[in-house]
Scaffold this motif. Structure first.
Motif, PDB file in Angstrom:
ATOM      1  N   GLN A  93      -1.782   9.663   1.879  1.00 17.18           N
ATOM      2  CA  GLN A  93      -1.014   8.420   1.906  1.00 17.18           C
ATOM      3  C   GLN A  93      -0.365   8.178   3.260  1.00 17.18           C
ATOM      4  O   GLN A  93      -0.021   7.036   3.607  1.00 17.18           O
ATOM      5  CB  GLN A  93       0.072   8.449   0.822  1.00 17.18           C
ATOM      6  N   CYS A  94      -0.170   9.240   4.059  1.00 13.98           N
ATOM      7  CA  CYS A  94       0.439   9.086   5.387  1.00 13.98           C
ATOM      8  C   CYS A  94      -0.517   8.447   6.386  1.00 13.98           C
ATOM      9  O   CYS A  94      -0.089   7.876   7.389  1.00 13.98           O
ATOM     10  CB  CYS A  94       0.880  10.446   5.931  1.00 13.98           C
ATOM     11  N   SER A 153      -3.283   6.439   5.410  1.00 10.86           N
ATOM     12  CA  SER A 153      -4.143   5.496   4.686  1.00 10.86           C
ATOM     13  C   SER A 153      -4.146   4.103   5.310  1.00 10.86           C
ATOM     14  O   SER A 153      -4.877   3.231   4.855  1.00 10.86           O
ATOM     15  CB  SER A 153      -3.680   5.391   3.230  1.00 10.86           C
ATOM     16  N   GLY A 154      -3.307   3.901   6.321  1.00 13.19           N
ATOM     17  CA  GLY A 154      -3.239   2.601   6.967  1.00 13.19           C
ATOM     18  C   GLY A 154      -2.049   1.766   6.547  1.00 13.19           C
ATOM     19  O   GLY A 154      -1.802   0.702   7.127  1.00 13.19           O
ATOM     20  N   ASN A 155      -1.292   2.215   5.545  1.00 11.13           N
ATOM     21  CA  ASN A 155      -0.101   1.483   5.132  1.00 11.13           C
ATOM     22  C   ASN A 155       1.006   1.672   6.173  1.00 11.13           C
ATOM     23  O   ASN A 155       1.305   2.792   6.579  1.00 11.13           O
ATOM     24  CB  ASN A 155       0.393   1.978   3.773  1.00 11.13           C
ATOM     25  N   TYR A 156       1.624   0.571   6.578  1.00 10.74           N
ATOM     26  CA  TYR A 156       2.651   0.642   7.616  1.00 10.74           C
ATOM     27  C   TYR A 156       3.953   1.232   7.076  1.00 10.74           C
ATOM     28  O   TYR A 156       4.393   0.908   5.971  1.00 10.74           O
ATOM     29  CB  TYR A 156       2.942  -0.741   8.197  1.00 10.74           C
ATOM     30  N   TYR A 157       4.559   2.120   7.842  1.00 10.27           N
ATOM     31  CA  TYR A 157       5.947   2.529   7.657  1.00 10.27           C
ATOM     32  C   TYR A 157       6.496   2.857   9.039  1.00 10.27           C
ATOM     33  O   TYR A 157       5.736   3.124   9.975  1.00 10.27           O
ATOM     34  CB  TYR A 157       6.087   3.727   6.697  1.00 10.27           C
ATOM     35  N   CYS A 217       5.123   5.391  11.757  1.00  8.29           N
ATOM     36  CA  CYS A 217       3.886   5.863  11.113  1.00  8.29           C
ATOM     37  C   CYS A 217       2.864   6.377  12.118  1.00  8.29           C
ATOM     38  O   CYS A 217       1.896   7.034  11.733  1.00  8.29           O
ATOM     39  CB  CYS A 217       3.263   4.765  10.256  1.00  8.29           C
ATOM     40  N   GLU A 269       5.347   8.105  -0.353  1.00 12.36           N
ATOM     41  CA  GLU A 269       5.291   6.688  -0.666  1.00 12.36           C
ATOM     42  C   GLU A 269       6.120   5.903   0.343  1.00 12.36           C
ATOM     43  O   GLU A 269       6.975   6.462   1.042  1.00 12.36           O
ATOM     44  CB  GLU A 269       5.788   6.401  -2.084  1.00 12.36           C
ATOM     45  N   VAL A 270       5.843   4.611   0.419  1.00  8.67           N
ATOM     46  CA  VAL A 270       6.552   3.729   1.349  1.00  8.67           C
ATOM     47  C   VAL A 270       7.471   2.815   0.555  1.00  8.67           C
ATOM     48  O   VAL A 270       7.044   2.176  -0.420  1.00  8.67           O
ATOM     49  CB  VAL A 270       5.561   2.892   2.176  1.00  8.67           C
ATOM     50  N   GLU A 321       9.531  -0.298   4.070  1.00  4.57           N
ATOM     51  CA  GLU A 321       8.966   0.077   5.371  1.00  4.57           C
ATOM     52  C   GLU A 321       9.437   1.443   5.864  1.00  4.57           C
ATOM     53  O   GLU A 321       9.294   1.758   7.044  1.00  4.57           O
ATOM     54  CB  GLU A 321       9.266  -0.992   6.441  1.00  4.57           C
ATOM     55  N   GLY A 373       8.913   5.635   5.218  1.00  2.00           N
ATOM     56  CA  GLY A 373       8.015   6.581   4.585  1.00  2.00           C
ATOM     57  C   GLY A 373       8.764   7.780   4.038  1.00  2.00           C
ATOM     58  O   GLY A 373       9.413   8.515   4.801  1.00  2.00           O
TER      59      GLY A 373
END
Length: 244
Positions: free
Chosen positions: A175-176, A178-182, A185, A221-222, A225, A227
């Motif tokens: 999940q770190c 995966s491309g999801n912004y936080y 990151c 999880e985020v 914004e 993490g």
């Protein structure tokens, strides 16, 4: 004598001192600089400059303070890749101010910061990853992180063995990356193996173990914004825990 502009804001004054945008620079090296022949080889105009005179090659960059480039020959020196600080002289290669112990042509670029030279692994060209097994060496998540790796025996952060980490089970939490912004990151991550969790900050150049009582539930999880890593009792922000 007088003022001699050599470009990019540099001026040699009376063959006695050097100004950069009217600020005196390189004073500690005045005893060896040949002012009459001091000139720019290449410069970005602000933070990165190669110079030469009759006797020496000089370098100042965002990676190092102004210095004499060790053993570089004035007549033979040439820049291969200015942006990455790669140069050559007399069958020797340099990365910024570091003279390499091998030829770059003999190296294989690995993801991130790593290079392979024969059976040896290097980090950032000059730091040998001692005891690394080249046959099984892999960079964790490739370019996504770039300075965490492992082989059949060890986990490495840059060129150092991560104490207590289990190479066989070590993995970055998916999940770190995966491309999801936080926030942060690009340089903060969490990892786990079969004994511990880890907080990684590649800018701070640190990897810290987290001793959790619920490793099998350790996740990421985020929220807003930010993490967070989580287990049954705590959540972790930038590696610091707070009770749920």
């Amino acid at each position: 004598m007088g003022r001699r502009a050599i470009g990019n804001g540099f001026v040699v004054v009376d063959d006695k001192f050097i100004l950069h945008f009217d600020k005196e620079v390189y004073r500690k090296f005045y005893g060896i600089i040949d002012f009459a022949n001091f000139e720019i080889i290449q410069s970005n105009g602000s933070t990165f400059h190669y110079f030469r005179d009759r006797n020496h090659i000089y370098l100042e960059s965002y990676m190092n303070a102004f210095c004499v480039l060790t053993d570089a020959d004035v007549t033979d020196f040439h820049i291969i890749d200015f942006e990455n600080g790669i140069a050559s002289s007399l069958a020797m290669d340099y990365v910024f101010d570091k003279k390499l112990s091998y030829r770059l042509a003999d190296s294989i670029a690995l993801p991130g910061l790593y290079q392979q030279v024969g059976d040896a692994i290097y980090c950032a060209y000059v730091q040998q990853v001692k005891n690394a097994d080249a046959a099984t060496f892999e960079v964790c998540n490739g370019e996504d992180i770039g300075n965490v790796a492992k082989d059949k025996n060890h986990v490495y952060f840059r060129n150092e063995i991560v104490a207590g980490a289990d190479a066989a089970s070590f993995r970055i939490l998916e999940q770190c990356v995966s491309g999801n912004y936080y926030r942060e990151c690009d340089h903060t991550f969490y990892a786990v193996d079969n004994r511990l969790a880890f907080y990684i900050d590649t800018i701070a150049r640190s990897i810290k173990p987290i001793r959790t009582k619920s490793l099998e539930q350790f996740g990421f999880e985020v929220q807003d914004e930010l993490g967070y890593a989580l287990d049954k009792e705590y959540r972790y922000l930038y590696g610091k825990r707070s009770r749920l």
